[in-house]
Structures are given as structure tokens and as C-alpha cells.
Design a protein around this motif. Structure first.
Motif, PDB file in Angstrom:
ATOM      1  N   ALA A 208      -7.605   2.543  -7.307  1.00 51.63           N
ATOM      2  CA  ALA A 208      -6.177   3.764  -6.271  1.00 51.63           C
ATOM      3  C   ALA A 208      -7.357   4.683  -6.947  1.00 51.63           C
ATOM      4  CB  ALA A 208      -5.476   3.613  -6.626  1.00 51.63           C
ATOM      5  N   GLU A 209      -7.349   5.850  -6.065  1.00 51.23           N
ATOM      6  CA  GLU A 209      -7.357   7.685  -6.914  1.00 51.23           C
ATOM      7  C   GLU A 209      -7.093   8.296  -6.121  1.00 51.23           C
ATOM      8  OE1 GLU A 209     -11.409   9.300  -5.264  1.00 51.23           O
ATOM      9  OE2 GLU A 209     -10.860   7.848  -3.399  1.00 51.23           O
ATOM     10  N   LYS A 210      -7.158  10.300  -7.019  1.00 49.47           N
ATOM     11  CA  LYS A 210      -6.231  10.869  -6.895  1.00 49.47           C
ATOM     12  C   LYS A 210      -7.006  11.720  -7.630  1.00 49.47           C
ATOM     13  CE  LYS A 210      -2.516  10.331 -10.042  1.00 49.47           C
ATOM     14  NZ  LYS A 210      -0.992  10.359 -10.456  1.00 49.47           N
TER      15      LYS A 210
ATOM     16  N   VAL B 179      -7.251   1.186  -2.488  1.00 46.66           N
ATOM     17  CA  VAL B 179      -8.232  -0.142  -1.518  1.00 46.66           C
ATOM     18  C   VAL B 179      -7.724  -1.291  -2.682  1.00 46.66           C
ATOM     19  CG1 VAL B 179     -10.218  -0.807  -1.691  1.00 46.66           C
ATOM     20  CG2 VAL B 179     -10.494   1.237  -1.733  1.00 46.66           C
TER      21      VAL B 179
ATOM     22  N   GLU C 160       1.287  -1.301   0.163  1.00 45.98           N
ATOM     23  CA  GLU C 160       0.199  -0.058   0.459  1.00 45.98           C
ATOM     24  C   GLU C 160       0.986   1.299  -0.144  1.00 45.98           C
ATOM     25  OE1 GLU C 160      -3.634  -0.031   2.833  1.00 45.98           O
ATOM     26  OE2 GLU C 160      -4.171  -1.818   2.516  1.00 45.98           O
TER      27      GLU C 160
ATOM     28  N   TRP D  67      -1.368   8.804  -4.658  1.00 47.30           N
ATOM     29  CA  TRP D  67      -2.536   8.380  -5.120  1.00 47.30           C
ATOM     30  C   TRP D  67      -2.948   8.904  -3.643  1.00 47.30           C
ATOM     31  CZ3 TRP D  67      -4.661   6.980  -9.554  1.00 47.30           C
ATOM     32  CH2 TRP D  67      -3.712   6.330 -10.273  1.00 47.30           C
ATOM     33  N   ARG D  68      -3.997   9.142  -4.028  1.00 45.80           N
ATOM     34  CA  ARG D  68      -4.429   9.278  -2.594  1.00 45.80           C
ATOM     35  C   ARG D  68      -5.311   8.888  -1.557  1.00 45.80           C
ATOM     36  NH1 ARG D  68      -8.947  13.449  -3.286  1.00 45.80           N
ATOM     37  NH2 ARG D  68     -10.312  11.912  -4.030  1.00 45.80           N
ATOM     38  N   SER D  69      -5.716   8.216  -2.275  1.00 48.24           N
ATOM     39  CA  SER D  69      -6.261   6.622  -1.348  1.00 48.24           C
ATOM     40  C   SER D  69      -6.491   5.270  -2.051  1.00 48.24           C
ATOM     41  CB  SER D  69      -8.127   6.771  -1.090  1.00 48.24           C
ATOM     42  OG  SER D  69      -8.643   6.669  -2.402  1.00 48.24           O
TER      43      SER D  69
ATOM     44  N   THR E 163       1.333   5.279  -2.445  1.00 47.46           N
ATOM     45  CA  THR E 163       0.723   5.978  -1.510  1.00 47.46           C
ATOM     46  C   THR E 163       1.888   7.275  -0.756  1.00 47.46           C
ATOM     47  OG1 THR E 163       0.047   5.138   0.524  1.00 47.46           O
ATOM     48  CG2 THR E 163      -1.842   5.649  -0.377  1.00 47.46           C
TER      49      THR E 163
END
Length: 106
Positions: free
Chosen positions: A72-74, A51, A3, A47-49, A7
Motif C-alpha cells: 500500500a502507498e500514500k 495491491v 480493498e 492509502w492512495r493505492s 482506501t
């Protein structure tokens, strides 16, 4: 550890990756090795988050293969979804990534 690869930025990823590792990303950039990896990761980290699902670990002595599905998101980027595999080598009690591969999924 995996992870943090997503991040924590390129410096953290580099610290946990073998010098001549190989990484395969959707084209472009494609197949990267050694220092080529860090040029690309500087552009694609942050990447902000993240999963991770369907996590699996396969271990054979000093080698471990981690497989998972990631979402993943940003900011200002569509959610990135992929199937991933990372291979680690235990080198004197330090686990180093020797390969990483991503296959985008819809």
C-alpha cells in the motif's frame, strides 16, 4: 470489500466492522478493540493505492477468513508491505469484519 477497508477511510471501515471487533497492527498501536480502533484508523487511513496478492478465502458456514499480502502507498510515506488476515461473520446477510491482523514484511 477488503480493498475499500484500505482506501475508503475510517467511516467505510467502521460501517463494515462489528462493534466489538479486534484489530492487531504492528506496534505501536498493537492490539485494539471497539472504539480504540477508530481513533487509530483516522490516523492511518487514506492509502492512495493498494495491491493485494496471494489472496485466499476460507469459509465455514457464516464465517469467512480472508488472507493476503498487501502493498500500500500514500503520499510522503514509504510503501507499506504486510501479510494480513481479516475474519468476517455473516450476520443476517451482512458480512461484518470481526477481526483484522497485519504483520509487516520487508
Amino acid at each position: 470489500m477488503e480493498e475499500h477497508f484500505w482506501t475508503s477511510g475510517a467511516d467505510n471501515a467502521r460501517a463494515t466492522t462489528a462493534t466489538n471487533a479486534v484489530m492487531i497492527f504492528p506496534y505501536p498501536p498493537g492490539i485494539l478493540q471497539g472504539d480504540q480502533i477508530w481513533t487509530q484508523l483516522k490516523q492511518s487511513t487514506g492509502w492512495r493505492s493498494v495491491v493485494m496478492a496471494e489472496r485466499r478465502v476460507t469459509r465455514c458456514q457464516d464465517i469467512a477468513i480472508l488472507t493476503y499480502r498487501v502493498s500500500a502507498e500514500k503520499p510522503d510515506v514509504p510503501i507499506y508491505k504486510a501479510l494480513c488476515a481479516s475474519t468476517y461473520l455473516n450476520d443476517d446477510d451482512t458480512w461484518l469484519r470481526i477481526s483484522h491482523q497485519q504483520t509487516m514484511v520487508a
